[in-house]
Design an enzyme around this catalytic site. Structure first.
Site, PDB file in Angstrom:
ATOM      1  N   GLY A   1       0.790  -1.218   0.000  1.00 43.94           N
ATOM      2  CA  GLY A   1       0.000   0.000   0.000  1.00 43.94           C
ATOM      3  C   GLY A   1       0.819   1.262   0.000  1.00 43.94           C
TER       4      GLY A   1
ATOM      5  N   VAL B   1       5.278   1.858  -0.521  1.00 46.69           N
ATOM      6  CA  VAL B   1       6.322   1.695  -1.526  1.00 46.69           C
ATOM      7  C   VAL B   1       7.060   0.386  -1.272  1.00 46.69           C
ATOM      8  CG1 VAL B   1       6.709   4.111  -2.095  1.00 46.69           C
ATOM      9  CG2 VAL B   1       7.840   3.129  -0.104  1.00 46.69           C
TER      10      VAL B   1
ATOM     11  N   GLY C   1       9.399  -1.135   2.005  1.00 45.00           N
ATOM     12  CA  GLY C   1       8.942  -0.848   3.355  1.00 45.00           C
ATOM     13  C   GLY C   1       9.826   0.137   4.094  1.00 45.00           C
TER      14      GLY C   1
ATOM     15  N   CYS D   1      12.472  -0.374   6.110  1.00 44.22           N
ATOM     16  CA  CYS D   1      13.915  -0.611   6.078  1.00 44.22           C
ATOM     17  C   CYS D   1      14.581   0.091   4.906  1.00 44.22           C
ATOM     18  CB  CYS D   1      14.196  -2.110   6.013  1.00 44.22           C
ATOM     19  SG  CYS D   1      15.931  -2.503   5.779  1.00 44.22           S
TER      20      CYS D   1
ATOM     21  N   GLY E   1      -3.766  -3.777   1.822  1.00 46.97           N
ATOM     22  CA  GLY E   1      -4.324  -5.120   1.880  1.00 46.97           C
ATOM     23  C   GLY E   1      -5.002  -5.408   3.203  1.00 46.97           C
TER      24      GLY E   1
ATOM     25  N   THR F   1       3.381  -6.546   7.506  1.00 43.29           N
ATOM     26  CA  THR F   1       3.098  -5.117   7.387  1.00 43.29           C
ATOM     27  C   THR F   1       4.044  -4.215   8.169  1.00 43.29           C
ATOM     28  OG1 THR F   1       1.414  -5.496   9.095  1.00 43.29           O
ATOM     29  CG2 THR F   1       0.662  -5.357   6.814  1.00 43.29           C
TER      30      THR F   1
ATOM     31  N   SER G   1      18.026   6.195  24.115  1.00 41.85           N
ATOM     32  CA  SER G   1      19.441   5.923  23.817  1.00 41.85           C
ATOM     33  C   SER G   1      19.653   4.495  23.329  1.00 41.85           C
ATOM     34  CB  SER G   1      20.301   6.173  25.061  1.00 41.85           C
ATOM     35  OG  SER G   1      19.940   5.295  26.125  1.00 41.85           O
TER      36      SER G   1
ATOM     37  N   TYR H   1      19.308   1.846  19.779  1.00 48.83           N
ATOM     38  CA  TYR H   1      20.060   1.800  18.534  1.00 48.83           C
ATOM     39  C   TYR H   1      19.791   2.995  17.626  1.00 48.83           C
ATOM     40  CZ  TYR H   1      21.519  -2.804  19.867  1.00 48.83           C
ATOM     41  OH  TYR H   1      22.086  -3.842  20.544  1.00 48.83           O
TER      42      TYR H   1
ATOM     43  N   HIS I   1      45.459 -14.609   8.365  1.00 50.77           N
ATOM     44  CA  HIS I   1      46.268 -13.634   9.109  1.00 50.77           C
ATOM     45  C   HIS I   1      46.924 -12.665   8.124  1.00 50.77           C
ATOM     46  CE1 HIS I   1      48.956 -11.982  12.128  1.00 50.77           C
ATOM     47  NE2 HIS I   1      49.953 -12.136  11.256  1.00 50.77           N
TER      48      HIS I   1
END
Length: 556
Positions: free
Chosen positions: A108, A110, A113, A115, A190, A215, A253, A255, A530
């Protein structure tokens, strides 16, 4: 999110639905993104069919009638319909077509979402800029490397464009990957009309053998806070970087707050944290949190107030600054008033589940979250699972991380394909992309102690420093710590926490070990190149002492 992105690294992000602003500030602010690889078409066929699924005979029927909600249909337009095209829905859709399922995804807003459009993707673009700026401005660091730099600066609009352009690019990649494999993208909000029946847009109705709700979530704004989108903003607004305030208060405070403090201070702002709990970064392992405060907060232009609520925030207007009224979290008495240029509300996120039509299938949300079992099957008001209905990602509240949503979606598709699969949420890593980064998987030390007391076993802790790592020293980035929490009687890995250079990448060796059930006594013989940062974990596992018989390296 799934979207920049706070309880303890798993329990906090395991996010039980949050009842109060205080508990919310301790929860994962959901913005870690782990995008599935871009999938390209293997042939010109619209739907890729593999294995046993190729024998399936599909039949499409006319659109479901909205007045036939009571009973489920016997024939379906789709094998799978996914409501929500964020990272979780996208991951589920791609896995579904790989399994030969005729799939549609409804969006509904873009594609991508929170993220991709308002979360982990644009935030990482801003953090990339803050990392460069921070390094260029660190004269001592550059001189130690023999580099001379002067006059480092930035163009605010160009930085904002970088974040916006990255979001657009990833959004297009997600859209193209689904189209290439034959996922039908249906536009409109939806909602569920009845068993195996979905409505999208104004009056479009389809049927599906199985339905996944994906959602996501939206920013949570406590009562008393007025958001104008300009001087009092959520992370959605802040990611546009329309201006860089001289002084900004960050409420929360976790993330989201930590990452934005990294961005704003690198760009020249002064930051004030407002935290409802008694300590900053309450979701971290306490030892890591203490080090993070010393490295990420104390040396920077950051001050803080803990144990207080921001009970009222008024946006700047008529030449007046943003007004923040603070109240003692315990006594509920007014404490003080702050006047700042801007305020960012980073108090977590709330599930976006209103209007889904859950009442049509007798499902009641719990503080907005859709109740599910360990297989992501939706549970109705009577405690029974709803046939053919699943919910993944932020909407179910199990673990509000983008990559967790994708993993849950893939797990559901495995079940739909006939393979029982349960995602081990304890193996899902999380990361905070500050400079340096913080990452974790599994339990914090207090959580591990609580579990050990309850189940009557002992725990041990091993630690290694980045200061002993050749690669970190070569980069002049020796500040950091890795911590392992494990059972000395069995070698089971209970948790790993890292603060240091590229911690977000390093955590996956531990995450995969937990997912695969690999014990300390096995992984300590793994070979690491290493000199690399991966040797931080190599030394960490070697520092652990397990009481069971350990396998001996085989001479060749």
């Amino acid at each position: 999110m799934q979207s920049l992105i706070s309880t303890s690294p798993i329990s906090s992000s395991s996010l039980q639905p949050l009842e109060s602003y205080a508990s919310l500030t301790a929860s994962f602010n959901l913005r870690f993104c782990s995008l599935r690889r871009e999938v390209v078409p293997l042939s010109h066929h619209k739907h890729r069919v593999i294995g046993a699924a190729s024998k399936r005979t599909r039949k499409c029927v006319s659109a479901a009638s909205p007045d036939s909600n009571g009973s489920p249909p016997t024939k379906f337009d789709y094998d799978l319909v996914i409501i929500g095209a964020g990272v979780g829905g996208h991951g589920a859709a791609l896995h579904a077509v790989e399994k030969g399922l005729k799939t549609a995804i409804i969006e509904g807003d873009v594609i991508g979402g929170t993220c991709v459009n308002r979360g982990c993707v644009p935030s990482k673009a801003l953090l990339a800029v803050s990392g460069r700026m921070r390094e260029l401005q660190d004269e001592h660091h550059m001189k130690a490397l023999g580099i001379q730099v002067s006059g480092a600066g930035y163009n605010r609009q160009a930085v904002a464009d970088h974040a916006s352009n990255l979001a657009s690019k990833i959004r297009n990649n997600l859209t193209n990957s689904m189209k290439a494999l034959g996922v039908d993208i249906l536009t409109g909000f939806g909602s569920i009309m009845g068993p195996q029946k979905v409505k999208y847009g104004l009056d479009n109705f389809i049927t599906a053998k199985d339905i996944i709700i994906a959602t996501g979530s939206v920013p949570f704004v406590p009562k008393g806070i007025e958001v104008d989108g300009k001087t009092v903003v959520t992370s959605d607004h802040a990611l546009k970087l329309e201006f860089v305030p001289e002084w900004i208060a960050i409420v929360g405070s976790g993330y989201i707050g930590l990452e934005f403090s990294d961005v704003y201070t690198a760009l020249g702002s002064e930051v004030t944290f407002i935290e409802a709990l008694d300590q900053l970064m309450p979701g971290f392992d306490p030892e890591i949190g203490k080090l993070a405060q010393r490295v990420l907060i104390n040396p920077r232009k950051i001050d803080y107030h803990t144990g207080v609520f921001a009970t009222k925030i008024t946006p700047a207007k008529d030449g007046k600054p943003v007004i923040i009224e603070l109240t003692d979290a315990k006594t509920k008495e007014p404490k003080e008033t702050l006047e700042v240029d801007a305020a960012l509300i980073a108090t977590g996120r709330a599930p976006f589940t209103k209007g889904l039509g859950l009442e049509n299938i007798n499902v009641e949300t719990q503080r907005g979250f859709v109740p599910v079992d360990e297989r992501m099957r939706v549970i109705d008001a009577k405690g029974n699972t709803v046939p053919h209905l699943y919910c993944i990602g932020d909407a179910n509240g199990k673990l509000m991380l983008a990559h967790a949503a994708s993993a849950q979606g893939i797990s559901v598709v495995e079940q739909l394909s006939g393979k029982d699969h349960v995602l081990n949420h304890m193996s899902v890593p999380a990361a905070c992309f500050t400079h340096p980064e913080i990452s974790m998987v599994g339990l914090t030390e207090p959580q591990a102690k609580e579990k050990a007391k309850k189940e009557k076993f002992k725990i041990s802790v091993a630690k290694t420093s980045f200061k002993a790592n050749t690669k970190a020293l070569a980069e002049n980035e020796g500040e950091g710590l890795a911590k392992l929490i494990y059972r000395p009687d069995t070698g089971e890995i209970l948790g790993v926490h890292i603060l240091g250079m590229h911690a977000a990448d390093l955590i996956h060796e531990a995450s995969n070990a937990i997912a695969l059930g690999t014990r300390v006594q096995d992984i300590k013989f793994a070979v690491h190149a290493h000199p690399t940062l991966s040797e931080v974990l190599d030394e960490l596992f070697k520092a652990a002492h397990v009481n069971v018989d350990e396998p001996k390296p085989v001479a060749v």
